[in-house]
Motif scaffolding. Structure first.
Motif, PDB file in Angstrom:
ATOM      1  N   VAL A  52      -2.053   0.878   3.901  1.00 27.80           N
ATOM      2  CA  VAL A  52      -1.795   0.007   2.754  1.00 27.80           C
ATOM      3  C   VAL A  52      -3.101  -0.375   2.063  1.00 27.80           C
ATOM      4  N   GLN A  56      -5.059   0.588  -1.777  1.00 30.25           N
ATOM      5  CA  GLN A  56      -5.710  -0.381  -2.662  1.00 30.25           C
ATOM      6  C   GLN A  56      -7.111   0.090  -3.037  1.00 30.25           C
ATOM      7  N   THR A  64       3.565  -1.156  -0.837  1.00 26.60           N
ATOM      8  CA  THR A  64       4.525  -2.127  -0.336  1.00 26.60           C
ATOM      9  C   THR A  64       5.317  -1.467   0.782  1.00 26.60           C
ATOM     10  N   ASP A  65       5.235  -2.028   1.976  1.00 27.75           N
ATOM     11  CA  ASP A  65       5.919  -1.441   3.129  1.00 27.75           C
ATOM     12  C   ASP A  65       7.363  -1.924   3.153  1.00 27.75           C
ATOM     13  N   ALA A  66       8.114  -1.435   2.171  1.00 26.45           N
ATOM     14  CA  ALA A  66       9.503  -1.858   1.956  1.00 26.45           C
ATOM     15  C   ALA A  66      10.099  -0.883   0.949  1.00 26.45           C
ATOM     16  N   LYS A  68      10.456  -0.359  -2.061  1.00 25.68           N
ATOM     17  CA  LYS A  68       9.940  -0.741  -3.365  1.00 25.68           C
ATOM     18  C   LYS A  68       9.036   0.365  -3.886  1.00 25.68           C
ATOM     19  N   SER A  70       5.461   1.221  -5.626  1.00 22.78           N
ATOM     20  CA  SER A  70       4.106   0.772  -5.936  1.00 22.78           C
ATOM     21  C   SER A  70       3.492   1.850  -6.824  1.00 22.78           C
ATOM     22  N   TRP A  85       6.305   6.575   2.859  1.00 22.12           N
ATOM     23  CA  TRP A  85       6.466   6.539   1.401  1.00 22.12           C
ATOM     24  C   TRP A  85       6.619   7.964   0.878  1.00 22.12           C
ATOM     25  N   ASP A 148      12.836  -1.404  -7.475  1.00 19.75           N
ATOM     26  CA  ASP A 148      13.601  -1.359  -6.233  1.00 19.75           C
ATOM     27  C   ASP A 148      14.014   0.076  -5.927  1.00 19.75           C
TER      28      ASP A 148
END
Length: 203
Positions: A52, A56, A64-66, A68, A70, A85, A148
């Motif tokens: 993560v 950056q 985003t570890d979900a 979602k 990025s 991902w 999302d």
């Protein structure tokens, strides 16, 4: 499916054209996305936080570890599972893998998925109504918004989709071996609103 595509081989993609309601503007539009490189990024055990942060440092945004999205202007990461991902960009696959290798090194395993998926943008004024009949995910704006994503199944087909904007428009990544079945299901779902598809040629 009724008479829609009844004479078309089930193993072929749905051909370019208009389906269902013939009058007026199409309520749902689907467009195949060409030249999109896709690479899965899987953080190795115990280093998800490092991956993560590496994003950056390399790309200007953390992952985003979900489920979602990025992104920056030319690169997106869609969360598919914890520490996993799908990276997407309109660059050559080799160039994307090189960028990801430079960013993550041995902290993540990379797999080129560019030829393994049919990518489709789906939008239009009736898209929400059509997809509500198709996807087992609540896409009401109060719970599913731009950025999302969901890794789910549609008509028993495993796939990934995410919301691109608040029009709304959605992007689907469908395994190519299942793409004909998915497109037939989408056509059946959207036909009552007038469905137009482009990018599949003659199927």
């Amino acid at each position: 499916m009724s008479e829609i595509l009844s004479d078309h081989p089930v193993t072929d993609l749905v051909p370019d054209g208009r389906y269902g309601r013939p009058d007026g503007e199409p309520g749902v539009i689907a467009r195949v996305v060409e030249n999109l490189a896709l690479v899965t990024v899987a953080a190795r055990k115990g280093v998800t936080a490092s991956v993560v942060q590496a994003a950056q440092d390399a790309f200007g945004f953390p992952l985003t570890d979900a489920p979602k999205v990025s992104f920056n202007p030319d690169l997106a990461f869609i969360g598919t599972a914890p520490g996993r991902w799908l990276a997407a960009t309109h660059r050559a696959p080799d160039a994307l893998i090189s960028r990801l290798n430079t960013a993550f090194g041995d902290r993540a395993a990379l797999t080129d998925q560019s030829d393994a998926n049919l990518v489709l943008d789906v939008y239009g004024p009736r898209v929400g109504e059509a997809l509500t009949k198709l996807v087992p995910v609540d896409i009401h704006p109060s719970v599913f918004a731009p950025g999302d994503a969901a890794a789910t199944t549609v008509a028993l087909i495993p796939l990934l989709f995410w919301q691109l904007n608040d029009s709304p428009a959605y992007r689907f990544a469908v395994p190519r071996s299942f793409a004909p079945a998915f497109l037939r299901a989408l056509t059946a779902s959207a036909a009552e609103f007038g469905f137009e598809i482009t990018g599949t040629g003659r199927g």
